[in-house]
Design an enzyme around this catalytic site. Structure first.
Site, PDB file in Angstrom:
ATOM      1  N   THR A  75       0.840  -1.192   0.000  1.00 45.85           N
ATOM      2  CA  THR A  75       0.000   0.000   0.000  1.00 45.85           C
ATOM      3  C   THR A  75       0.881   1.250   0.000  1.00 45.85           C
ATOM      4  O   THR A  75       1.946   1.261   0.618  1.00 45.85           O
ATOM      5  CB  THR A  75      -0.888   0.000   1.249  1.00 45.85           C
ATOM      6  OG1 THR A  75      -1.765  -1.137   1.192  1.00 45.85           O
ATOM      7  CG2 THR A  75      -1.720   1.271   1.347  1.00 45.85           C
ATOM      8  N   THR A  85       4.607   4.279  -3.463  1.00 49.78           N
ATOM      9  CA  THR A  85       5.623   3.449  -4.112  1.00 49.78           C
ATOM     10  C   THR A  85       5.025   2.124  -4.560  1.00 49.78           C
ATOM     11  O   THR A  85       5.305   1.640  -5.671  1.00 49.78           O
ATOM     12  CB  THR A  85       6.805   3.200  -3.164  1.00 49.78           C
ATOM     13  OG1 THR A  85       7.337   4.449  -2.725  1.00 49.78           O
ATOM     14  CG2 THR A  85       7.902   2.410  -3.860  1.00 49.78           C
ATOM     15  N   ASP A 122       8.351   3.429   5.417  1.00 45.13           N
ATOM     16  CA  ASP A 122       8.477   4.822   5.840  1.00 45.13           C
ATOM     17  C   ASP A 122       9.888   5.146   6.318  1.00 45.13           C
ATOM     18  O   ASP A 122      10.381   6.252   6.119  1.00 45.13           O
ATOM     19  CB  ASP A 122       7.462   5.122   6.934  1.00 45.13           C
ATOM     20  CG  ASP A 122       6.039   4.859   6.462  1.00 45.13           C
ATOM     21  OD1 ASP A 122       5.662   5.402   5.412  1.00 45.13           O
ATOM     22  OD2 ASP A 122       5.315   4.102   7.127  1.00 45.13           O
ATOM     23  N   LYS A 180       6.548   0.785   9.029  1.00 45.41           N
ATOM     24  CA  LYS A 180       5.510   0.848   8.015  1.00 45.41           C
ATOM     25  C   LYS A 180       4.211   1.280   8.672  1.00 45.41           C
ATOM     26  O   LYS A 180       4.079   1.210   9.888  1.00 45.41           O
ATOM     27  CB  LYS A 180       5.329  -0.515   7.337  1.00 45.41           C
ATOM     28  CG  LYS A 180       6.532  -0.897   6.476  1.00 45.41           C
ATOM     29  CD  LYS A 180       6.327  -2.222   5.756  1.00 45.41           C
ATOM     30  CE  LYS A 180       5.007  -2.318   5.055  1.00 45.41           C
ATOM     31  NZ  LYS A 180       4.791  -1.186   4.089  1.00 45.41           N
ATOM     32  N   GLY A 183       0.555   4.794   5.551  1.00 47.68           N
ATOM     33  CA  GLY A 183      -0.698   4.776   4.799  1.00 47.68           C
ATOM     34  C   GLY A 183      -1.856   4.165   5.551  1.00 47.68           C
ATOM     35  O   GLY A 183      -2.965   4.063   5.021  1.00 47.68           O
ATOM     36  N   GLU A 200      -0.637  -5.404   6.192  1.00 44.40           N
ATOM     37  CA  GLU A 200       0.717  -5.430   5.630  1.00 44.40           C
ATOM     38  C   GLU A 200       1.609  -6.389   6.419  1.00 44.40           C
ATOM     39  O   GLU A 200       2.392  -7.142   5.840  1.00 44.40           O
ATOM     40  CB  GLU A 200       1.321  -4.029   5.633  1.00 44.40           C
ATOM     41  CG  GLU A 200       0.757  -3.104   4.575  1.00 44.40           C
ATOM     42  CD  GLU A 200       1.289  -1.690   4.676  1.00 44.40           C
ATOM     43  OE1 GLU A 200       1.229  -0.976   3.662  1.00 44.40           O
ATOM     44  OE2 GLU A 200       1.759  -1.288   5.759  1.00 44.40           O
TER      45      GLU A 200
END
Length: 234
Positions: A29, A32, A92, A102, A105, A111
């Site tokens: 997600t 990128t 991140d 991470k 988002g 994830e």
């Protein structure tokens, strides 16, 4: 190169290096990851890849898979059987041990489930995401049961952490995750041991999961403004 061009170049490089026909892949997600998804879709369209089964990590990535004509499945689908060959995602922050943060988002829970149930894990980042210590500048996201916000915040603040509720954009109130929870963003006052904190945070009642990812060894593709993409392995 612009930051978006770096992301696109790095994402394409990772896909072409790692994704093979017949794979079951997790697709991440964020900005990128969108380039990763689009390139997988392009290679399927061109016939370079075939028989790809994708498990997206969010509504955003699922929608991009549909637009790119990538077959989408759930992790518990009979053809997936709870295990993936490869997952590719952004991050991140990434430190020298290739531990990462991470969840910028808001999709960290799925994830992590997908990443930790993959045989191989790949992160795609631009050079600015590489740091000495995690959680000092970019906060570590925590997915938290809404009713536990106050006690969880108190428990974290007692440990010296700075805690904020992530507020939504174009919506009054906090961000609500796809699993109906809220996000707390946590900053550390000094360098920490990410594996220790990943284990400790989920011991606090009400925290569903943290944005520390230390339990799987990733391959990290790092792009810079010159167009160079470096492949890092732990």
């Amino acid at each position: 190169m612009t930051i978006q061009e770096i992301k696109e170049q790095t994402g394409k490089t990772a896909v072409e290096a790692l994704v093979k026909s017949g794979m079951k892949i997790g697709l991440g997600t964020g900005s990128t990851a969108l380039y990763v998804i689009r390139h997988v879709g392009l290679l399927l369209q061109q016939g370079v890849l075939h028989d790809i089964c994708a498990v997206p990590t969010s509504f955003q990535s699922a929608q991009e898979c549909y637009r790119s004509n990538i077959p989408v499945y759930a992790l518990d689908s009979p053809c997936i059987k709870g295990r993936l060959d490869l997952s590719i995602d952004g991050a991140d922050e990434v430190d020298r041990n290739l531990f990462c943060i991470k969840g910028g988002g808001g999709a960290l829970l799925l994830e992590k489930i997908i990443a930790y149930n993959s045989d191989s894990y790949c992160l795609v980042v631009d050079k600015s995401k590489c740091v000495e210590s995690l959680g000092l500048v970019f906060p570590v996201p925590l997915e938290v049961i809404p009713e536990a916000r106050v006690p969880v915040t108190q428990a974290l603040e007692k440990r010296g952490l700075r805690v904020t509720v992530r507020e939504a954009v174009r919506k009054v109130g906090p961000v609500i995750t796809e699993h109906g929870n809220i996000l707390l963003d946590v900053l550390f006052p000094k360098p920490v041991n990410p594996p220790e904190w990943e284990a400790a945070l989920v011991q606090i009642a009400g925290i569903v999961e943290s944005g520390f990812f230390t339990g799987i060894k990733p391959t990290v593709f790092v792009g810079d403004e010159s167009g160079k993409v470096e492949n890092l392995c732990r």
